[in-house]
Scaffold this motif. Structure first.
Motif, PDB file in Angstrom:
ATOM      1  N   UNK A  12     -16.257   4.160  60.721  1.00  0.00           N
ATOM      2  CA  UNK A  12     -16.976   4.363  59.467  1.00  0.00           C
ATOM      3  C   UNK A  12     -18.030   3.279  59.261  1.00  0.00           C
ATOM      4  N   UNK A  15     -21.009   3.919  61.598  1.00  0.00           N
ATOM      5  CA  UNK A  15     -21.837   5.008  61.091  1.00  0.00           C
ATOM      6  C   UNK A  15     -22.648   4.536  59.887  1.00  0.00           C
ATOM      7  N   UNK A  16     -21.995   3.751  59.072  1.00  0.00           N
ATOM      8  CA  UNK A  16     -22.645   3.210  57.888  1.00  0.00           C
ATOM      9  C   UNK A  16     -23.823   2.329  58.284  1.00  0.00           C
ATOM     10  N   UNK A  19     -26.674   4.581  59.584  1.00  0.00           N
ATOM     11  CA  UNK A  19     -27.343   5.249  58.472  1.00  0.00           C
ATOM     12  C   UNK A  19     -28.256   4.286  57.739  1.00  0.00           C
ATOM     13  N   UNK A  20     -27.792   3.063  57.581  1.00  0.00           N
ATOM     14  CA  UNK A  20     -28.582   2.053  56.904  1.00  0.00           C
ATOM     15  C   UNK A  20     -29.880   1.785  57.664  1.00  0.00           C
ATOM     16  N   UNK A  23     -32.230   4.782  57.291  1.00  0.00           N
ATOM     17  CA  UNK A  23     -32.738   4.837  55.922  1.00  0.00           C
ATOM     18  C   UNK A  23     -33.834   3.806  55.728  1.00  0.00           C
ATOM     19  N   UNK A  27     -37.654   4.671  54.724  1.00  0.00           N
ATOM     20  CA  UNK A  27     -38.299   4.121  53.535  1.00  0.00           C
ATOM     21  C   UNK A  27     -39.646   3.499  53.892  1.00  0.00           C
TER      22      UNK A  27
ATOM     23  N   UNK B 101     -26.913   0.366  50.576  1.00  0.00           N
ATOM     24  CA  UNK B 101     -26.843   1.329  51.665  1.00  0.00           C
ATOM     25  C   UNK B 101     -25.435   1.871  51.800  1.00  0.00           C
ATOM     26  N   UNK B 102     -25.113   2.804  50.963  1.00  0.00           N
ATOM     27  CA  UNK B 102     -23.795   3.423  50.992  1.00  0.00           C
ATOM     28  C   UNK B 102     -23.685   4.395  52.150  1.00  0.00           C
ATOM     29  N   UNK B 103     -22.513   4.528  52.594  1.00  0.00           N
ATOM     30  CA  UNK B 103     -22.286   5.479  53.678  1.00  0.00           C
ATOM     31  C   UNK B 103     -22.656   6.882  53.241  1.00  0.00           C
ATOM     32  N   UNK B 105     -25.019   7.908  51.636  1.00  0.00           N
ATOM     33  CA  UNK B 105     -26.437   8.236  51.548  1.00  0.00           C
ATOM     34  C   UNK B 105     -26.894   9.137  52.683  1.00  0.00           C
ATOM     35  N   UNK B 106     -26.338   8.929  53.840  1.00  0.00           N
ATOM     36  CA  UNK B 106     -26.708   9.755  54.977  1.00  0.00           C
ATOM     37  C   UNK B 106     -25.447  10.402  55.502  1.00  0.00           C
TER      38      UNK B 106
END
Lengths: 340, 241
Positions: A12, A15-16, A19-20, A23, A27, B101-103, B105-106
């Motif tokens: 987790x 993946x987090x 994603x960060x 993102x 942006x 940056x929460x999980x 979000x994506x």
């Protein structure tokens, strides 16, 4: 149980983190992107290359009618075609108005190898992650048959509307524009017959519709960052045109001995330099030319008005030639503001 | 055969009991022979003391081994739960340190729920942009990506399974390329530190080994992009320059 819990949490967190990262890249680039609107929704994307309101787009992503685009925050802007690079099919668009001073033009300066990395592709339907396979694909663009370095990028997405999608690295650099997708019917061949070589026809080696296995993988080819940089620099110049180096000849492989000259354009730099049909180019500026691919790459890297010292094999003799690199004709679409 | 008789035969075979063999029938005599053979086999084992070759002693020895083996390996189950809770607490703390940056979000493709027609309105501005699409053959395919309503700042991500699969493929290619580089290095005598960089800061040059991709002027009706054909043997391909 403790181990599985630990692994789940580690997964987790990974993946987090991914994603960060995406993102953050998104942006950074979203304000420089606009969607080109068609009659039933977005049909393509364009990216800001100059703060004055100049945008880059692929011709496949531009509707024939009046061009209207939307910014990421929903504002509509009219666009007009200012220039077209027929070699790459890239188009320079100018916005009727552009007041967003915060948008950063796309950065195409970073030339490096992204093989094996994940990249962001901005499709008309939004950004998706793709896998950058390699940047060493030898692209031959029809109808000009010119060489262009291509990058192979694979997407798991089955939204195949990838025409003209912009490819960004995870740090927000523009590294390609989607130009083509693998033909679903005749995508891979052992060999191919060109109009000039009808005697050797190959067979397809890949079943286009396999009964099992992963489906829906989109294999796309993006114009590489080197040619992209050339086009962007040309579009941003005063003339708004792109200078592709050329000597006006067509060549094929000479069985590993060099590049066999198949045809010459009349009054071309090659013809003026003394190159003849059936010559085999074996050396260029001191570099050995082993095949037609080597010669194509060499010509691609030359500058307009530069000089190429060629060593060719003619009959049983070796002849030295000096050819001045010319410029491929570019098309500029100068128009008035009434086009908006 | 009765259990008592079998125990007596076993005891007789291991010398713990005297038994008149003449009173045994064929099956019982066969049983006795089996156990006697087992005893002789045990004799062949090295460092086996004679007193242990008795049925009771063997049984005790086995039982002792089993008990001794079990006791040191097991932890109290409560300790496992405590460890998992500790790890979970650390993870939650780490995530709370970066609230931007929460999980969530994506998200991955499995949560796609909106149709493509919604995406067509304004994909980068409006809400979720999932892609539920068909492949080129027209088959209904799995959903591939979406943008969560809270994730207009972030792109969709490949599913972990296929990311790993693709990553392996690319890793194999990269490994193969590294091997080729290493081989050529060995031949040419270059310094390994210069030629074995995994990601050199230059774009790899198109080579004679790389496949040629012919980009046609016609476009694919689904992708909108030009159709491309990859060709392995490129001798017949004419290039203009």
């Amino acid at each position: 149980m403790a181990v599985s819990t630990f692994l789940a949490i580690v997964g987790l967190l990974q993946n987090h983190a991914a994603a960060d990262m995406y993102s953050s890249a998104w942006k950074q680039i979203r304000s420089s992107l606009i969607t080109v609107e068609g009659t039933s929704g977005p049909v393509g994307a364009a990216v800001l290359i100059d703060r004055k309101g100049l945008f880059l787009a692929h011709a496949n992503a531009i509707p024939n009618s009046k061009i209207v685009a939307k910014t990421y925050d929903g504002k509509s802007i009219p666009l007009a075609v200012r220039s077209v690079d027929e070699t790459t099919n890239l188009v320079l668009l100018e916005a009727g108005w552009w007041r967003d001073k915060t948008a950063t033009p796309a950065d195409v300066s970073q030339i490096r190898d992204y093989s094996g990395q994940t990249v962001l592709a901005c499709l008309p339907a939004g950004p998706v992650v793709g896998q950058f396979v390699s940047a060493d694909r030898v692209g031959v663009l029809k109808p000009s048959l010119r060489y262009a370095p291509l990058s192979e990028i694979r997407f798991e997405t089955q939204d195949n509307r990838v025409a003209g999608a912009f490819v960004f690295s995870k740090d927000g650099k523009l590294i390609g524009v989607m130009n083509a997708t693998l033909d679903p019917v005749n995508g891979t061949k052992k060999s191919i017959s060109t109009p000039d070589a009808p005697q050797r026809v190959g067979e397809a080696t890949q079943d286009p519709n396999p009964d099992f296995g992963p489906r829906g993988l989109t294999v796309g080819y993006a114009l590489g960052v080197e040619i992209l940089k050339r086009v962007v620099d040309g579009f941003k110049s005063q003339s708004r045109t792109v200078s592709h180096p050329t000597i006006g000849c067509f060549f094929r492989d000479a069985s590993g001995r060099g590049a066999y000259i198949e045809a010459l354009l009349p009054d071309s730099p090659a013809a003026r330099g003394g190159l003849k049909i059936s010559d085999i180019v074996i050396e260029a500026n001191g570099q050995p030319i082993r095949s037609h691919v080597d010669f194509a790459v060499f010509l691609f890297k030359q500058s307009v008005n530069g000089v190429a010292k060629l060593k060719v094999k003619r009959a049983s003799q070796e002849v030295d030639l000096i050819v001045t690199i010319g410029q491929q004709d570019a098309k500029s679409a100068q128009s008035s503001n009434s086009d908006f | 055969m009765k259990r008592k008789l079998r125990d007596e035969i076993q005891s007789a075979a291991f010398g713990d009991l005297e038994m008149d063999i003449a009173n045994l029938n064929a099956d019982e005599a066969n049983e006795l022979q089996i156990w006697q053979r087992l005893k002789s086999d045990l004799h062949r084992l090295r460092e086996t003391p004679e007193p242990q070759i008795g049925i009771e002693r063997v049984r005790q020895a086995i039982l002792n081994e089993e008990i001794a083996a079990k006791s040191p390996s097991s932890l109290p189950w409560a300790a496992g739960i405590a460890a998992a809770s500790a790890v979970g607490a650390v993870a939650v703390w780490a995530m709370l340190q970066n609230p931007g940056a929460r999980y969530s979000e994506v998200r991955t493709e499995n949560s796609a729920s909106v149709t493509r027609s919604n995406a067509a309105k304004d994909p980068w501005v409006e809400k979720p942009v999932p892609l539920v699409a068909t492949n080129r053959t027209g088959d209904v395919a799995r959903s591939t990506s979406e943008l969560d309503s809270r994730s207009k700042n972030g792109p969709a991500i490949l599913s972990p399974r296929h990311s790993r699969f693709n990553g392996q493929l690319v890793a194999m290619r990269t490994a193969s390329r590294s091997y080729s580089q290493a081989t050529s290095t060995a031949r040419t005598g270059e310094k390994p530190s210069e030629s074995l960089q995994p990601n050199p800061p230059t774009v790899p040059v198109a080579s004679n080994e790389a496949p040629v991709v012919i980009v046609d002027s016609t476009t694919d009706e689904h992708s909108g992009a030009n159709l491309a054909t990859e060709v392995e043997t490129k001798g017949d391909i004419v290039i203009g320059g």
